[in-house]
Every structure is written in structure tokens, then in C-alpha cells.
Design an enzyme around this catalytic site. Structure first.
Site, short mmCIF file in Angstrom:
data_model
loop_
_atom_site.label_atom_id
_atom_site.label_comp_id
_atom_site.label_asym_id
_atom_site.label_seq_id
_atom_site.Cartn_x
_atom_site.Cartn_y
_atom_site.Cartn_z
N TYR A 168 -13.67 -0.99 -5.04
CA TYR A 168 -12.54 -1.57 -4.10
C TYR A 168 -12.73 -0.51 -3.07
O TYR A 168 -12.52 0.69 -3.17
CB TYR A 168 -11.31 -1.21 -4.62
CG TYR A 168 -9.89 -1.77 -4.31
CD1 TYR A 168 -9.95 -2.84 -3.48
CD2 TYR A 168 -8.92 -1.08 -4.44
CE1 TYR A 168 -8.66 -3.20 -2.69
CE2 TYR A 168 -7.55 -1.30 -3.90
CZ TYR A 168 -7.54 -2.36 -3.20
OH TYR A 168 -6.35 -2.72 -2.41
N HIS A 171 -7.34 -2.23 1.63
CA HIS A 171 -5.85 -2.12 1.71
C HIS A 171 -5.50 -0.60 1.78
O HIS A 171 -4.16 -0.28 1.56
CB HIS A 171 -5.02 -2.62 0.50
CG HIS A 171 -5.44 -4.05 0.02
ND1 HIS A 171 -5.95 -4.74 -0.75
CD2 HIS A 171 -5.08 -5.18 1.04
CE1 HIS A 171 -5.89 -5.94 -0.64
NE2 HIS A 171 -5.35 -6.44 0.45
#
Ligand code: ADP
Ligand code: SF4
Length: 687
Positions: A168, A171
Site C-alpha cells: 500500500y 491515501h
């Protein structure tokens, strides 16, 4: 029904390294407020997505170490965290899906308020938000530690049964993105400076993950390719393209989007379906690996064009999969009319922000799959002989009538007005809210298929007419009206001077009452209505001042990620915002406002005032009927209930949920104990 061959392409399998997705529907990671405190509820919710046809079903972010600690998200800190996540993979596998897990270390975004570990970052920086805490700069040994933690979490993920490990970098919630962005990485060593250096840690972690689990798990990368901050942050022209060029062939799949969350999950008030395409459609030219992207896609034709144009290989979705976990199945079975389209309101986000199990305006069963046994597509057939009258066809009444109809009940839906939808029919005509009409459209479409539900428009029910229907169950769903006296949060007694002014409510604004400017909108509600009312009046050319006791307009929309965009839109339109003030008086051609901190008075000249304060439940019918219990018995009415705004005004989501609950429980009284299942804390070893 059979599938339209136009959509065949959506059901082609996609290879993701060593695993194969059965079709092109990919539920991207999304928060759900359940996390590690409600693991069974989370597992069943994800399993239902797989049952609904999503080929890949991911978790939300999973913390890998106590230096990255949130209070609610799932975690893989050590082997004891494996069983609760294995419960989710079992559910997903049972329904033929692949389970993905998004591993993260949140870097400077981690509050660590429980663990008390100092947050870490590529460069020393204040912690995210307004926490009075700084994150420390990571040295080379910290970087080695982090890589080891990530590897261990990947190994544990595999043990928990995950098929796809998501690295990840999105964001602003991941160290990997913090290293990538020039905004957060000011290092001068081999991990800072050039894009290649800033992407070094991402490369290393992808390689580590491949080595650790790549033999049997697909390795995906979720990366933010634009922060919408211009040169100050990651841009798709610079870092986005460079990352894909440098690392394009390394993972087995790319899931690309924009950052932060408020940019990625924009509401329909501010963006259309596919709003991210301008930033992300370059990706497939830079990699041969499958590419996934999101954009609140609910239209199968749009999805097919994305695949055929070579924008994506898989259709990513969080919110459309929340609003309709069976979206892929419905396309596959040619049941397009049955798709419950996301309205882009972000009530789902707000529940996560409140650390509450996820809820959804369109899908009242979301978050209730296990704890109340509510399946989104199945409902228990009727088990009584009742005939049911539902009074009022707003969201609560429509949902109740539809779900009762599905149960096989004989239903009368009586609506005083000449159209269905209640508040939704009115509110979806306000600026930016047209997609909310889907709440009405979906239910109207479904009701039209139910021969056992009779719909009666232009039928204002009185106590007498209710008693004459012969129904044994009655649900009053008559809604609510905005108060005209200003009572609400700030005022428990009416605002002085109401009779002297030109005073209106949002009901008047929606009814296109002739309002003259200058106008003062007093927003003591704090959700969307005050802001949207000001916007509408301003668009009519009126001078508008929005007065609110909070610091910003529509303050609650911080939870739906809309707060900043609302301020921008109002200010750019020329609406004056007077924060931290209440309305203390109305009179003549002015209003009196008072600072909520000092009480200092200001007077504003105005021709009209719009009060967005409290709402009154429309419960007169209910009160009249309950006032004569003998008449109810004589008419054969065994239970009378209020639902939706008629019971307690709230969100559209709450009204729909209330209508759904009535259809399931028929208004039974609450038991003395728990009303739903929940997980009990597991006690540590004896003290
Ligand atoms: P909710 O959000 O709870 O569904 P709404 O205000 O959206 O409430 O909808 C309530 C609906 O009920 C409105 O369309 C209104 O016209 C209708 N209604 C109110 N009173 C009556 C009544 N006595 N008979 C029939 N319909 C009614
Ligand atoms: Fe879509 Fe709103 Fe449901 Fe979220 S709550 S999935 S935005 S309809």
C-alpha cells in the site's frame, strides 16, 4: 434472465501472478468501522461480496506494527492476529472469491495514542492533522526494521489464507507513499531526492513481498499517482509515470488512484462517475500487468468501455460494492434494473469516522449481515397473515413497502402527494444532489415488480381512512417538516422577532417560495441542508450570508469528506460565511447575531431569513390513532408504528434503515436485552 453479450468481457478471468480472478470485478480495500473489534461481522460482510460476484474482495488497511496503530483497523502485529483474519478469507473462499489484504505502516499518519510509540516518517515532521506530536525521521536501521515487519505481515497474511497481498502506497496513509511524495520526503540519502530514490523503498518492499509469498500469492500495489496538490505533491505526470516506468513489471497488479481519501472518495455533489480517469488512465501504457482503478462505477456500459478502451483490466469499486454487494451477479444475470446504485453520499465513510460498523444509505443491510442476519438479497418469507398499511412514500415508506412486498405481504402504500420519494424527491432537485434520486428510483422500480403492493398516490390518510383499510399492521412514515421558529440545537425557545421578518425554511426553498435578498441562512443543522440552501439561493442571484454557530459551514460534512469542498464552493459562489455566531433575533430588515464565544452582537441587513434548525416529526396521525385504542382494536389493527423521520428526523440512511427494520420485525417492541449479535472481548491469560 440471461446476460447481454455486450457485458461478456466483464466476466473474463484475469491472472494476478499465481492466482486467477474469475472475472473483472475487484472490490478494492475499504474501511468499514468493524475492523478488529467486529471480526465476524467483517468476515461475513466480505463473504457476501464474494457471493455477489466480486472476484477479488480486499480487507481495509491492516496495520503491521505497534508503531503504526489505529484504534479500530485490523492488524497483523503477531501470529495471534491470524485467526480473526482467517475467518474472513474462509468466507470469501466459500463463495469463490480471492481474498486480498492491504498491509500498511501509516508513518506520520499514525496517531499511536494507545501504543504511545513515536510515529515515524521519511523526514521529521508534525504528525498528521492537529495532534500535538511530531514524527521522527527514520534512519537506515528503522528502514530495515520496517521492511522486516512488512515481510512478517506478508507471511502471516499467507497463513491467514489471503490470495493477494496489497503493498500500500496510497491515501497518505502509508510510509511508502510518504517516501514517494516530495511533500513528505526531504531526505538527502539514497531514499530521497530523485523519483528513483523516493521510489526505492517501494521497490524493496515489492521485492521483499514477492520473495516472501510470491510463490502462491499475487502481489498487488495500491499507489496514489496524484495528490491533486500540483508540484508540491505527487503528480501523475511526474511520480505517477515514473513509478510505473521504474516498477511497472515488478508486482502482479497495479491498483491506482488519487490521494488523499477526500480526493479519492469524492461525493456525487462534487464529481461524476469516472472522475479519476484524467489522472489514472495513463497507467496501462506503462505496464503489461493488470490495472485496476475506481471512480464510483455503477454503469455496466461504462465499465465495458473502460476495458475496451484499455483504461483498466479490472473494475475497482468500494462504494458501489457497499451499495450493492451483488452488482456483478446482477450484470451477469442480466438483471440491470435490480442494481442498487451508490448515490455518492459518503454516509459509509461517516460511519467509519465514528468508529461504527459501516452503514449505507442505499443498502440498509450493510454492516448488519451477521449481527442481525440481514442478507442484502434474501429476506424471510412472511410468517403472519397481516395486511400492512404504510402511510407515506418517502425513503422509509418506500423501503418498508418494498421489503414487505418481497416477504410476500399484502401491502398498501398510501402517499398524500402526487409523486413518490418524499424528501428525496424534493432534495434531489437541490444543487449537486441529483444522484440522490436513485434512492427513489431503485425502490420505485422494484415496487413496480411486486403485484402484492398497491400504491395509492394523492391519498392523504386520516385516522378514519386508516381504520377503514382493514389492515392489521400500520406503519406511519409521514416524515418531518423543518421548524419555522428556529428551535433546535442553539435555541430551546423560539428566536425573538419571528413575526416581524420574512422567515422561511428549507421546505419553502425546495418549494420555490418567492424569497428576496439579501438573505441570511441560519444553519444550526450542520449537515448538507444549510450549505445547499445557501448555494441554491445564491445561484438565483441573491446576496446570501450563512450564519452558523460552528466554525465552518456544514460542519458535520467533515465526516463525509466534503467540508473543504463545501467551503470552497460557497465562498467561490460569493456566499458570505459567518462562523461561530448564532442568530439571536430577527426584526424589520435585519437580524441580530451573537458570537458564541463572547456574546458580541452584530447586525446584518437582510430581506429574508431561512432557518435551517430542527425538524418536527409529522406524528399527528399517529397520535390521533393511538389516542383511541378501542377504535384500533375494532378496526383489527394489532400494531401501529412510526418509522423514519416521523419517528425521529435524521439522515435518509436512517429512514431507509428504519423502514427496512420494520419490514423485517413488523414493529415488534424492543427486547430487554441485546438487539443484535456482537463479539465479546477475549480475556487475556488469568491475572
Ligand atoms: P422519511 O424520510 O421518513 O421517509 P419523508 O418526509 O421523506 O419521510 O416522506 C414522508 C412522506 O409521507 C411524504 O411524501 C408525505 O407526503 C407523506 N405523508 C405524510 N403524511 C401523510 C398522510 N397522512 N397520508 C399519506 N401520506 C403522507
Ligand atoms: Fe454509496 Fe452513500 Fe452507500 Fe456510501 S453510503 S456506498 S456513498 S450510497
Amino acid at each position: 434472465m440471461t446476460r447481454d453479450p455486450r457485458y461478456d468481457v466483464l466476466f473474463e478471468p484475469v491472472r494476478i501472478g499465481p492466482v486467477t480472478a474469475r472475472n473483472r470485478f475487484y472490490q478494492v480495500p475499504h474501511c468499514n468501522g468493524m475492523g478488529r473489534t467486529h471480526p465476524t461481522a467483517m468476515a461475513v460482510m466480505r463473504g457476501i461480496k464474494a457471493e455477489g460476484g466480486w472476484a477479488v474482495v480486499c480487507t481495509e488497511q491492516c496495520d503491521i506494527h505497534p508503531t503504526s496503530e489505529t484504534t479500530r483497523e485490523i492488524r497483523l502485529w503477531d501470529d495471534r492476529d491470524i485467526p480473526s483474519l482467517a475467518r474472513m478469507t474462509e468466507q470469501v473462499h466459500e463463495h469463490g472469491g480471492l481474498a486480498g489484504i492491504e498491509l500498511t505502516h501509516m508513518g506520520y499518519h499514525a496517531y499511536n495514542v494507545t501504543s504511545r510509540e513515536v510515529p515515524m516518517a521519511p523526514s521529521a515532521t508534525p504528525a498528521y492533522g492537529i495532534l500535538p506530536q511530531q514524527a521522527r525521521e527514520m534512519d537506515i536501521s528503522d528502514i530495515a526494521d520496517y521492511r522486516r515487519w512488512h515481510r512478517a505481515a506478508a507471511r502471516r497474511s499467507k497463513e491467514a489464507g489471503f490470495d493477494i497481498i496489497v503493498v500500500y502506497a496510497g491515501h497518505d496513509l502509508s510510509l511508502l507513499m510518504h517516501f514517494l511524495s516530495p511533500r513528505t520526503n526531504r531526505r538527502t540519502d539514497e531514499y530521497g531526492g530523485s523519483v528513483e530514490n523516493r521510489a526505492r523503498l517501494l521497490r524493496e518492499v515489492i521485492e521483499d513481498t514477492k520473495q516472501e509469498v510470491g510463490d502462491s500469492c499475487g502481489v498487488a500495489v495500491r499507489v496514489a499517482v496524484d495528490e491533486l496538490l500540483g508540484e508540491a505533491g505527487i503528480t501523475s505526470d511526474r511520480e505517477g509515470r515514473a513509478v510505473l516506468d521504474l516498477l511497472g513489471e515488478l508486482p502482479d497488479l497495479w491498483d491506482i488512484n488519487v490521494s488523499e481519501w477526500h480526493n479519492d472518495s469524492q461525493t456525487s455533489r462534487f464529481s461524476e462517475e469516472g472522475f479519476q480517469e484524467a489522472y489514472i488512465s495513463f497507467a496501462k501504457q506503462h505496464t503489461s500487468k493488470p490495472v485496476v482503478g475506481v471512480g464510483r462505477y455503477t454503469s455496466p456500459d461504462h465499465m465495458v468501455s473502460l476495458i475496451n478502451k484499455g483504461v483498466f483490466d479490472m473494475i475497482g469499486a468500494a462504494r458501489p460494492s457497499i451499495a450493492d454487494p451483488f452488482l456483478p451477479k446482477k450484470i451477469e444475470e442480466g438483471r440491470l434494473d435490480d442494481i442498487r446504485e451508490c448515490i455518492g453520499c459518503n454516509i459509509c465513510v461517516a460511519s467509519d469516522m465514528h468508529s461504527a460498523p459501516i452503514r449505507c444509505t442505499q443498502n440498509p443491510t450493510m454492516g448488519e449481515e451477521w449481527r442481525r442476519d440481514w442478507h442484502p438479497e434474501r429476506i424471510t418469507p412472511k410468517d403472519t397473515d397481516d395486511r400492512v398499511l404504510v402511510v407515506g412514500a418517502g425513503p422509509a415508506g418506500l423501503e418498508a413497502a418494498m421489503s414487505l412486498g418481497r416477504r410476500g405481504y399484502d401491502v398498501m402504500l398510501a402517499e398524500a402527494g402526487t409523486e413518490l420519494g418524499g424528501r428525496v424527491a424534493r432534495e434531489c432537485r437541490l444543487p449537486g444532489l441529483s444522484a440522490w434520486g436513485r434512492v427513489r428510483d431503485y425502490r420505485t422500480g422494484q415496487l413496480n415488480k411486486l403485484a402484492n403492493v398497491g400504491i395509492y398516490l394523492d391519498s392523504a390518510m386520516t385516522a378514519e381512512s386508516v381504520l377503514e383499510t382493514g389492515c392489521s399492521l400500520v406503519a406511519v412514515a409521514g416524515g418531518a417538516t423543518w421548524r419555522r421558529d428556529g428551535t433546535g440545537r442553539s435555541h430551546v425557545i423560539p428566536i425573538p422577532g419571528l413575526d416581524d421578518g420574512n422567515v422561511f425554511t428549507p421546505d419553502d426553498v425546495m418549494g420555490d417560495a418567492p424569497i428576496t435578498g439579501p438573505v441570511v441562512v441560519f444553519d444550526d443543522d450542520h449537515y448538507y441542508m444549510g450549505g445547499v440552501t445557501a448555494e441554491k439561493l445564491r445561484s438565483q442571484g441573491l446576496q446570501v450570508t450563512l450564519v452558523t454557530p460552528m466554525a465552518e459551514a456544514s460542519a458535520w460534512t467533515v465526516y463525509t469528506l466534503e467540508l473543504d469542498r463545501i467551503q470552497k464552493r460557497l465562498l467561490e459562489a460569493g456566499v458570505e460565511i459567518l462562523g461561530s455566531h448564532t442568530l439571536s433575533g430577527i426584526g424589520g430588515n435585519e437580524v441580530e447575531t451573537a458570537c458564541v464565544h463572547t456574546g458580541r452582537i452584530r447586525r446584518l441587513a437582510c430581506a429574508s431569513v431561512v432557518l435551517v434548525t430542527g425538524r418536527d416529526p409529522d406524528d399527528m396521525l399517529f397520535d390521533t390513532l393511538t389516542g383511541d385504542p378501542d377504535a384500533l382494536v375494532a378496526a383489527g389493527i394489532r400494531r401501529l408504528t412510526r418509522i423514519g423521520d416521523a419517528l425521529a428526523p435524521g439522515t435518509i440512511a436512517a429512514a431507509i434503515w428504519s423502514g427496512h427494520r420494520f419490514a423485517r420485525e413488523l414493529g415488534e417492541r424492543l427486547p430487554d436485552g441485546p438487539t443484535y449479535r456482537y463479539e465479546l472481548p477475549a480475556l487475556a491469560e488469568p491475572i
